[in-house]
Design a protein around this motif. Sequence first.
Motif, PDB file in Angstrom:
ATOM      1  N   SER A  31       0.834  -1.216   0.000  1.00  0.00           N
ATOM      2  CA  SER A  31       0.000   0.000   0.000  1.00  0.00           C
ATOM      3  C   SER A  31       0.860   1.255   0.000  1.00  0.00           C
ATOM      4  O   SER A  31       0.548   2.233  -0.686  1.00  0.00           O
ATOM      5  CB  SER A  31      -0.940   0.013   1.204  1.00  0.00           C
ATOM      6  OG  SER A  31      -1.906  -1.005   1.074  1.00  0.00           O
ATOM      7  N   ALA A  32       1.951   1.232   0.771  1.00  0.00           N
ATOM      8  CA  ALA A  32       2.861   2.383   0.790  1.00  0.00           C
ATOM      9  C   ALA A  32       3.488   2.599  -0.584  1.00  0.00           C
ATOM     10  O   ALA A  32       3.626   3.741  -1.042  1.00  0.00           O
ATOM     11  CB  ALA A  32       3.958   2.184   1.839  1.00  0.00           C
ATOM     12  N   PHE A  33       3.850   1.494  -1.260  1.00  0.00           N
ATOM     13  CA  PHE A  33       4.402   1.612  -2.602  1.00  0.00           C
ATOM     14  C   PHE A  33       3.354   2.190  -3.553  1.00  0.00           C
ATOM     15  O   PHE A  33       3.626   3.123  -4.305  1.00  0.00           O
ATOM     16  CB  PHE A  33       4.905   0.255  -3.104  1.00  0.00           C
ATOM     17  CG  PHE A  33       5.246   0.253  -4.565  1.00  0.00           C
ATOM     18  CD1 PHE A  33       6.274   1.054  -5.047  1.00  0.00           C
ATOM     19  CD2 PHE A  33       4.542  -0.531  -5.453  1.00  0.00           C
ATOM     20  CE1 PHE A  33       6.589   1.074  -6.400  1.00  0.00           C
ATOM     21  CE2 PHE A  33       4.851  -0.522  -6.807  1.00  0.00           C
ATOM     22  CZ  PHE A  33       5.873   0.285  -7.284  1.00  0.00           C
ATOM     23  N   ALA A  34       2.143   1.639  -3.517  1.00  0.00           N
ATOM     24  CA  ALA A  34       1.076   2.128  -4.401  1.00  0.00           C
ATOM     25  C   ALA A  34       0.804   3.604  -4.134  1.00  0.00           C
ATOM     26  O   ALA A  34       0.667   4.399  -5.075  1.00  0.00           O
ATOM     27  CB  ALA A  34      -0.190   1.290  -4.215  1.00  0.00           C
ATOM     28  N   ASP A  35       0.752   3.995  -2.871  1.00  0.00           N
ATOM     29  CA  ASP A  35       0.513   5.400  -2.527  1.00  0.00           C
ATOM     30  C   ASP A  35       1.630   6.308  -3.020  1.00  0.00           C
ATOM     31  O   ASP A  35       1.392   7.467  -3.353  1.00  0.00           O
ATOM     32  CB  ASP A  35       0.335   5.558  -1.017  1.00  0.00           C
ATOM     33  CG  ASP A  35      -0.962   4.943  -0.510  1.00  0.00           C
ATOM     34  OD1 ASP A  35      -1.879   4.704  -1.338  1.00  0.00           O
ATOM     35  OD2 ASP A  35      -1.053   4.677   0.704  1.00  0.00           O
ATOM     36  N   SER A  36       2.851   5.787  -3.076  1.00  0.00           N
ATOM     37  CA  SER A  36       3.974   6.611  -3.539  1.00  0.00           C
ATOM     38  C   SER A  36       3.890   6.887  -5.039  1.00  0.00           C
ATOM     39  O   SER A  36       4.541   7.816  -5.530  1.00  0.00           O
ATOM     40  CB  SER A  36       5.312   5.936  -3.208  1.00  0.00           C
ATOM     41  OG  SER A  36       5.576   4.846  -4.072  1.00  0.00           O
ATOM     42  N   LEU A  37       3.091   6.113  -5.758  1.00  0.00           N
ATOM     43  CA  LEU A  37       2.944   6.344  -7.201  1.00  0.00           C
ATOM     44  C   LEU A  37       1.990   7.489  -7.516  1.00  0.00           C
ATOM     45  O   LEU A  37       2.085   8.102  -8.574  1.00  0.00           O
ATOM     46  CB  LEU A  37       2.449   5.065  -7.894  1.00  0.00           C
ATOM     47  CG  LEU A  37       3.350   3.840  -7.808  1.00  0.00           C
ATOM     48  CD1 LEU A  37       2.710   2.666  -8.533  1.00  0.00           C
ATOM     49  CD2 LEU A  37       4.725   4.138  -8.358  1.00  0.00           C
ATOM     50  N   ARG A  38       1.082   7.787  -6.604  1.00  0.00           N
ATOM     51  CA  ARG A  38       0.073   8.826  -6.860  1.00  0.00           C
ATOM     52  C   ARG A  38       0.685  10.188  -7.198  1.00  0.00           C
ATOM     53  O   ARG A  38       0.312  10.797  -8.195  1.00  0.00           O
ATOM     54  CB  ARG A  38      -0.892   8.941  -5.685  1.00  0.00           C
ATOM     55  CG  ARG A  38      -1.773   7.737  -5.535  1.00  0.00           C
ATOM     56  CD  ARG A  38      -2.777   7.874  -4.395  1.00  0.00           C
ATOM     57  NE  ARG A  38      -3.331   6.601  -4.004  1.00  0.00           N
ATOM     58  CZ  ARG A  38      -4.180   5.881  -4.723  1.00  0.00           C
ATOM     59  NH1 ARG A  38      -4.581   6.320  -5.886  1.00  0.00           N
ATOM     60  NH2 ARG A  38      -4.626   4.728  -4.274  1.00  0.00           N
ATOM     61  N   PRO A  39       1.625  10.710  -6.394  1.00  0.00           N
ATOM     62  CA  PRO A  39       2.177  12.031  -6.710  1.00  0.00           C
ATOM     63  C   PRO A  39       2.992  12.067  -8.019  1.00  0.00           C
ATOM     64  O   PRO A  39       3.232  13.136  -8.561  1.00  0.00           O
ATOM     65  CB  PRO A  39       3.096  12.347  -5.526  1.00  0.00           C
ATOM     66  CG  PRO A  39       2.793  11.355  -4.476  1.00  0.00           C
ATOM     67  CD  PRO A  39       2.114  10.204  -5.122  1.00  0.00           C
TER      68      PRO A  39
END
Length: 182
Positions: A31-39
């Motif tokens: 989830s942290a990896f996926a969230d890091s892709l948003r920006p």
Amino acid sequence: MNYFAYGVRGLLTAVFLIAVAGKTGRAGAFSAFADSLRPLAVVPGPAVRAVALATVAAEAAVGLALALPYTATTLAGLLGATALLAVFAVVIARSVGRGTTVRCRCFGRSTVPLGRPHVVRNGLLACLAGVGAAVVAAGPAGAPNPGMAAVVWCAGAVAGGLVTVLEDLVGLFRPVEPSVTE
């Protein structure tokens, strides 16, 4: 296959399998990896999780292909590594150019934001993978000594492990900020 190709295989196998483990090996890591892709604004919001999953799957496939002892899978793994690393370098360069601050989740946890060193790292690894693919495609350079091939592969794997902690190693040599005490 010559010794250079064995070394590159070891290095990239370590890099990609450590990347997969870092993104999936603990609770909340994916989830942290996926969230890091948003920006990074590379894909629309709803597709971010699918792109994160595809990235991890591609990294696992490349790592597995490079670990297998077959010329065809080695070539496929090296070509896949070249493509993935080039895409990573371009996406990170675009992010850095826009001034976006995103933590590097390349290998799991990191407090370091993505920057030029990540672009350079991925670019150099892509070049190594491309040269490795060219060497493998050119054909065998003779029958390698199996023991020496194993040593070179392992040395490459150790180098790959070091690549994954390069940020931490560099941090050891940065000047320490003086503490303010009263």
